[in-house]
Design a protein around this motif. Sequence first.
Motif, PDB file in Angstrom:
ATOM      1  N   LEU A 266      38.071  41.586  53.957  1.00 50.81           N
ATOM      2  CA  LEU A 266      38.983  41.093  53.547  1.00 50.81           C
ATOM      3  C   LEU A 266      39.816  42.544  52.722  1.00 50.81           C
ATOM      4  O   LEU A 266      39.194  43.193  51.669  1.00 50.81           O
ATOM      5  CB  LEU A 266      38.410  40.631  51.534  1.00 50.81           C
ATOM      6  CG  LEU A 266      37.958  39.217  51.885  1.00 50.81           C
ATOM      7  CD1 LEU A 266      37.442  38.283  50.538  1.00 50.81           C
ATOM      8  CD2 LEU A 266      39.041  38.725  53.047  1.00 50.81           C
ATOM      9  N   CYS A 267      40.848  42.691  52.585  1.00 51.71           N
ATOM     10  CA  CYS A 267      41.616  43.799  53.043  1.00 51.71           C
ATOM     11  C   CYS A 267      42.981  44.107  51.441  1.00 51.71           C
ATOM     12  O   CYS A 267      42.800  44.701  50.926  1.00 51.71           O
ATOM     13  CB  CYS A 267      42.587  44.739  54.141  1.00 51.71           C
ATOM     14  SG  CYS A 267      41.630  44.567  55.176  1.00 51.71           S
TER      15      CYS A 267
ATOM     16  N   SER B 247      40.699  42.124  43.079  1.00 50.32           N
ATOM     17  CA  SER B 247      39.829  42.204  43.008  1.00 50.32           C
ATOM     18  C   SER B 247      39.054  40.656  42.471  1.00 50.32           C
ATOM     19  O   SER B 247      37.726  40.505  42.769  1.00 50.32           O
ATOM     20  CB  SER B 247      38.707  43.103  41.587  1.00 50.32           C
ATOM     21  OG  SER B 247      39.770  42.768  40.338  1.00 50.32           O
TER      22      SER B 247
ATOM     23  N   THR C  76      31.348  37.720  53.553  1.00 52.79           N
ATOM     24  CA  THR C  76      32.421  38.611  53.721  1.00 52.79           C
ATOM     25  C   THR C  76      31.932  39.735  52.789  1.00 52.79           C
ATOM     26  O   THR C  76      30.976  39.952  52.469  1.00 52.79           O
ATOM     27  CB  THR C  76      33.705  37.358  51.896  1.00 52.79           C
ATOM     28  OG1 THR C  76      32.663  37.494  50.825  1.00 52.79           O
ATOM     29  CG2 THR C  76      33.649  36.136  52.994  1.00 52.79           C
TER      30      THR C  76
ATOM     31  N   TRP D  54      39.853  37.211  43.790  1.00 53.23           N
ATOM     32  CA  TRP D  54      39.712  36.475  44.810  1.00 53.23           C
ATOM     33  C   TRP D  54      38.461  37.256  46.006  1.00 53.23           C
ATOM     34  O   TRP D  54      38.657  38.185  46.625  1.00 53.23           O
ATOM     35  CB  TRP D  54      41.300  36.875  45.659  1.00 53.23           C
ATOM     36  CG  TRP D  54      41.653  36.311  46.646  1.00 53.23           C
ATOM     37  CD1 TRP D  54      41.668  34.600  46.508  1.00 53.23           C
ATOM     38  CD2 TRP D  54      41.747  36.383  48.416  1.00 53.23           C
ATOM     39  NE1 TRP D  54      41.857  33.880  47.546  1.00 53.23           N
ATOM     40  CE2 TRP D  54      41.485  35.031  48.705  1.00 53.23           C
ATOM     41  CE3 TRP D  54      41.751  37.525  49.358  1.00 53.23           C
ATOM     42  CZ2 TRP D  54      41.602  35.187  50.566  1.00 53.23           C
ATOM     43  CZ3 TRP D  54      41.594  37.187  50.298  1.00 53.23           C
ATOM     44  CH2 TRP D  54      41.935  36.309  50.853  1.00 53.23           C
ATOM     45  N   ARG D  55      37.615  36.862  46.203  1.00 52.12           N
ATOM     46  CA  ARG D  55      36.773  36.203  47.146  1.00 52.12           C
ATOM     47  C   ARG D  55      36.067  35.068  47.312  1.00 52.12           C
ATOM     48  O   ARG D  55      35.014  34.416  46.767  1.00 52.12           O
ATOM     49  CB  ARG D  55      35.429  36.827  45.447  1.00 52.12           C
ATOM     50  CG  ARG D  55      36.144  38.388  45.319  1.00 52.12           C
ATOM     51  CD  ARG D  55      34.516  39.188  44.322  1.00 52.12           C
ATOM     52  NE  ARG D  55      35.190  40.731  44.308  1.00 52.12           N
ATOM     53  CZ  ARG D  55      35.106  41.216  44.485  1.00 52.12           C
ATOM     54  NH1 ARG D  55      34.198  41.555  45.716  1.00 52.12           N
ATOM     55  NH2 ARG D  55      35.178  42.418  43.987  1.00 52.12           N
TER      56      ARG D  55
ATOM     57  N   LYS E  73      34.701  43.132  50.517  1.00 50.36           N
ATOM     58  CA  LYS E  73      35.872  42.905  49.411  1.00 50.36           C
ATOM     59  C   LYS E  73      36.078  44.766  50.656  1.00 50.36           C
ATOM     60  O   LYS E  73      34.798  45.592  49.190  1.00 50.36           O
ATOM     61  CB  LYS E  73      35.380  43.032  48.798  1.00 50.36           C
ATOM     62  CG  LYS E  73      36.994  43.102  47.931  1.00 50.36           C
ATOM     63  CD  LYS E  73      37.881  41.653  47.866  1.00 50.36           C
ATOM     64  CE  LYS E  73      38.977  42.084  47.152  1.00 50.36           C
ATOM     65  NZ  LYS E  73      39.625  40.775  47.431  1.00 50.36           N
TER      66      LYS E  73
ATOM     67  N   SER F 224      46.697  37.151  48.293  1.00 49.57           N
ATOM     68  CA  SER F 224      45.472  36.532  48.624  1.00 49.57           C
ATOM     69  C   SER F 224      45.977  34.818  49.327  1.00 49.57           C
ATOM     70  O   SER F 224      47.410  35.260  49.099  1.00 49.57           O
ATOM     71  CB  SER F 224      44.477  35.751  47.315  1.00 49.57           C
ATOM     72  OG  SER F 224      45.647  35.595  45.748  1.00 49.57           O
TER      73      SER F 224
ATOM     74  N   ASP G 232      35.607  47.194  47.347  1.00 49.34           N
ATOM     75  CA  ASP G 232      34.789  47.307  46.667  1.00 49.34           C
ATOM     76  C   ASP G 232      33.476  48.712  46.709  1.00 49.34           C
ATOM     77  O   ASP G 232      33.541  49.321  46.208  1.00 49.34           O
ATOM     78  CB  ASP G 232      33.471  46.601  46.030  1.00 49.34           C
ATOM     79  CG  ASP G 232      33.250  45.135  45.750  1.00 49.34           C
ATOM     80  OD1 ASP G 232      34.638  44.824  44.749  1.00 49.34           O
ATOM     81  OD2 ASP G 232      32.941  43.739  46.662  1.00 49.34           O
TER      82      ASP G 232
ATOM     83  N   ASN H  88      34.532  32.136  49.821  1.00 50.05           N
ATOM     84  CA  ASN H  88      33.155  32.952  50.768  1.00 50.05           C
ATOM     85  C   ASN H  88      32.685  31.216  51.104  1.00 50.05           C
ATOM     86  O   ASN H  88      31.334  31.494  51.532  1.00 50.05           O
ATOM     87  CB  ASN H  88      32.044  33.975  49.424  1.00 50.05           C
ATOM     88  CG  ASN H  88      31.410  33.026  48.506  1.00 50.05           C
ATOM     89  OD1 ASN H  88      31.526  32.006  48.128  1.00 50.05           O
ATOM     90  ND2 ASN H  88      30.278  33.620  48.532  1.00 50.05           N
TER      91      ASN H  88
END
Length: 326
Positions: free
Chosen positions: A119-120, A124, A146, A126-127, A148, A90, A151, A129
């Motif tokens: 986002l690669c 889990s 975004t 780190w989101r 992920k 991240s 997911d 937006n």
Amino acid sequence: MSEELQRADNDSPWKEILEAYFPQAMQFFFPQTAALINWERPYEFLDKEFQQIAREAELGRRYADKLVKVWQIQGDEIWLLIHVEIQAKSEDNFAQRMFTYNLRIFDKFAKPAISLAILCDADSTWRPNEYSYNYPDCGLHFRFGTVKLLDYQNRWIELERSDNPFATVVMAHLKTQQTNKQPGERKNWKFSLIRRLYEQGLQERDIRNLYRFIDWVMILPKELEAEFWQEFKQFEQERSMSYITTGERIGYERGKEEGKQEGKQEGEQTLVIRQLQKRVGELPQEVQQRIQSLSLEQLETLGEALLDFSAIADLLNWLQANQTSF
């Protein structure tokens, strides 16, 4: 060497696959934005315009960015900024950078851009937006789209059933992450994902495009890569479909062929540097020189170790621990 393969060597596989299947990428990852676009009108990649606004590049971080001009269904032109965050870790100032690029596009070209990020990473939590600040008399709230990739672990059956090429891209990415220290398992998944392309009945061009992406990201140790290639050639022969030839491969086979011409040590250098650039991004000249000073045995050890690298810092740490003199 063909122009296509030359580009593949020096560019991100994400950039190549986004260019080849841009409408499918939008429909797969951002269907609401895709629904605004008139796909019957041509879209245009604005590489020169993006270079003008992307003035700073952080050493060691890996991005795949595309600025694209499309037309809305109601007839208005709109720009899309698609950012793929390839780095495995991240980044604290990511949201600010998304805002900065959006602002630069508006400032320089007077065009509002729809900013979207794929986002690669494997975190889990780190989101990012949005980017915002708020004072009594002034405030800002910038929101960006975004998706992920992590997911999709819980949507595997959906991925298997999809005929969108980006289902294959996501599957290859996830299995690369999940088999980080399991090269045998990675080989099995690499073979399975490529076999799936044939079973889907895809066109030869699509099989080759997706094969290149899978082959690029699912790096194997040399011995397993050789085993994989033998099994894969047998698979193609059984199906009477010789779509992928040695000359088209991006990974180990071409590096090995170059090694025969340049001498074993120089060939190993070429191969290791190419694989490192796939893992951690473009290498500074100084770092390349340090790699070129390694012995053949050290190069072979680095070739195995780099499978676990995710940033240039991992490479620098390895060199510090294993290189006796610079």
